[in-house]
Design an enzyme around this catalytic site. Structure first.
Site, PDB file in Angstrom:
ATOM      1  N   ASP A   5       0.827  -1.202   0.000  1.00 35.23           N
ATOM      2  CA  ASP A   5       0.000   0.000   0.000  1.00 35.23           C
ATOM      3  C   ASP A   5       0.870   1.266   0.000  1.00 35.23           C
ATOM      4  O   ASP A   5       2.106   1.193   0.033  1.00 35.23           O
ATOM      5  CB  ASP A   5      -0.912  -0.048   1.239  1.00 35.23           C
ATOM      6  N   ASP A  62     -10.080   3.687  -3.307  1.00 39.40           N
ATOM      7  CA  ASP A  62     -10.784   2.521  -2.754  1.00 39.40           C
ATOM      8  C   ASP A  62     -12.227   2.449  -3.233  1.00 39.40           C
ATOM      9  O   ASP A  62     -12.922   3.471  -3.319  1.00 39.40           O
ATOM     10  CB  ASP A  62     -10.800   2.583  -1.221  1.00 39.40           C
TER      11      ASP A  62
HETATM   12  C1  GLA Z   1      -5.909   1.472   1.644  1.00 39.03           C
HETATM   13  C2  GLA Z   1      -6.102   0.469   0.517  1.00 39.03           C
HETATM   14  C3  GLA Z   1      -7.263  -0.454   0.862  1.00 39.03           C
HETATM   15  C4  GLA Z   1      -6.986  -1.160   2.189  1.00 39.03           C
HETATM   16  C5  GLA Z   1      -6.732  -0.140   3.283  1.00 39.03           C
HETATM   17  C6  GLA Z   1      -6.244  -0.777   4.566  1.00 39.03           C
HETATM   18  O1  GLA Z   1      -6.975   2.351   1.740  1.00 39.03           O
HETATM   19  O2  GLA Z   1      -6.314   1.101  -0.692  1.00 39.03           O
HETATM   20  O3  GLA Z   1      -7.486  -1.384  -0.163  1.00 39.03           O
HETATM   21  O4  GLA Z   1      -5.882  -2.000   2.035  1.00 39.03           O
HETATM   22  O5  GLA Z   1      -5.734   0.804   2.884  1.00 39.03           O
HETATM   23  O6  GLA Z   1      -5.977   0.149   5.567  1.00 39.03           O
END
Ligand code: GLA
Length: 406
Positions: free
Chosen positions: A146, A201
């Site tokens: 990430d 997301d």
């Molecule tokens: C980010 C990622 C998500 C998830 C969250 C976890 O937002 O894009 O897919 O992994 O972190 O904290």
């Protein structure tokens, strides 16, 4: 002598490593903790999901990875090695990986290129080789990496570094890059990762933005599609565009879930389930277990589908398949059912951008196989006329496999 010495030193410099090959000939399939459980995860949840993956038939349908997302972490030990949270994972990651492997599945884990993960757990910055080694020792098969808390970190360098570290750790580990498309990884990451996020997301809604005060937004299904749509020339065997994990079974209607799943297959997207597999409805199961639809996603030609045109509120999508077949989907993103008058001759197209293949409806006849009713519905016709009228339900799809030459 000095010159010879420095030449020898140069010769022993390691050759720049490349990512593990052969792990992503088709888009990855599996499940992840995040969409349903966020931080409420444990060894029992993971084991239960692994059991359900097998018992439900999902493993045999191709879903392989059980991925632990954020919030699994404990502290770093005295030598800097990361540990698992002992309350959530009392028997440790190695035991859990053994369990998942004993079921014929693979284990995924999550980290972040910055100082901390998005949920504030320890990030991998400065510990890349050590973390990769730890994952390899545990028997991990997949890493989602990430991008939170990365001020002053260069994305290309950071992802190259973790890719090299995974390579050096000696265990083939899939690298799922998650920097939300901010630095256009599709332009530079083919040799580095196996998939890259193209969107912020996802959230469990068909067509809206969820805006947070902190200044970021989450995307509905349609917003993810719109972003991912424009990037098809960058995906292919070994490196896939990732419009985020699936929300099927998490609260949208059945037709919205069907449209969501179909479009992910049309776009050759990773199919990472996000619902509670231990407790799902028959409708959800039927959607995520549709093997004929999964075959569209996993087709060995490896071409992301083409959003060919929009008409009367409908979107028309084509995906060339190995052996001369095509997947064809009409997506209705609107709030009304729409009747569509289908004339195949409107769709004589050549995919100039990627596969160079043509539909040739003027000279070729295809069998029309409905991927959701699982019935053949006649053939395409060479005549320039409306061949059929069909109703595409609101926020739903009609999706066919056009079978070549029979
Ligand atoms: C980010 C990622 C998500 C998830 C969250 C976890 O937002 O894009 O897919 O992994 O972190 O904290």
């Amino acid at each position: 002598m000095i010159i010879l010495g420095s030449m020898l030193a140069l010769m022993t410099l390691p050759v720049k490593a490349q990512k593990w090959e052969g792990l992503a000939d088709t888009p990855q399939m599996g499940w992840s903790t995040w969409n349903k459980f966020q931080g409420n995860i444990s060894e029992d949840v993971i084991k239960g999901i692994a059991d359900a993956m097998v018992e439900s038939g999902l493993r045999d349908a191709g879903y392989t990875y059980i991925n632990i997302d954020d919030c699994w972490h404990g502290k770093r030990d005295a030598n800097g090695f990361i540990t698992a949270d002992p309350k959530k994972f009392p028997n440790g990651m190695k035991t859990l990986a053994d369990y998942v492997h004993s079921k014929g599945l693979k284990l995924g884990i999550y980290s972040d290129a910055g100082t901390a993960t998005c949920a504030g757990e320890p990030g991998s910055l400065g510990h890349e080789y050590q973390d990769a080694l730890q994952y390899a020792r545990w028997g991990v098969d997949y890493l989602k990496y990430d991008w939170c808390n990365t001020t002053n970190v260069n994305p290309q360098c950071a992802y190259q570094l973790i890719s090299d570290a995974l390579r050096a750790a000696g265990r083939p580990i899939f690298l799922s890059m998650c920097e939300w498309g901010s630095s256009r990884p599709w332009k530079w990451a083919r040799q580095i990762g196996h998939s890259w996020r193209t969107t912020p997301d996802i959230w469990c809604d068909f067509d809206s933005l969820r805006v947070f005060e902190a200044g970021y937004s989450q995307f509905g299904v349609m917003q993810c599609i719109a972003y991912n749509d424009t990037l098809r020339q960058y995906a292919g065997k070994g490196y896939w565009n990732d419009p985020d994990m699936l929300e099927v079974g998490n609260g949208m209607t059945e037709n919205e879930d069907r449209a969501h799943f179909t479009m992910w297959c049309m776009m050759a997207s990773p199919l990472i389930l996000g619902n509670d597999l231990r407790n799902m409805s028959e409708a959800t199961r039927n959607i995520i277990m549709n093997k004929e639809m999964i075959a569209i996603d996993q087709d060995t030609l490896g071409v992301q589908g083409l959003h060919y045109c929009d008409r009367d509120g409908l979107q028309f999508w084509f995906k060339p398949l190995a052996g001369g077949d095509w997947a064809f989907t009409i997506l209705n993103p609107t709030r009304q059912d729409i009747t569509c008058c289908l004339n195949w001759q409107d769709f004589n197209l050549t995919d100039r951008e990627v596969s160079k293949l043509s539909t040739d409806f003027a000279t070729k006849v295809y069998k029309v196989y409905n991927l959701w009713t699982h019935k053949q519905e006649g053939k395409t016709t060479l005549k320039n006329k409306v061949d059929r009228k069909l109703v595409v339900k609101s926020r739903d799809v009609v999706s066919y496999r056009l079978i070549n030459g029979k």
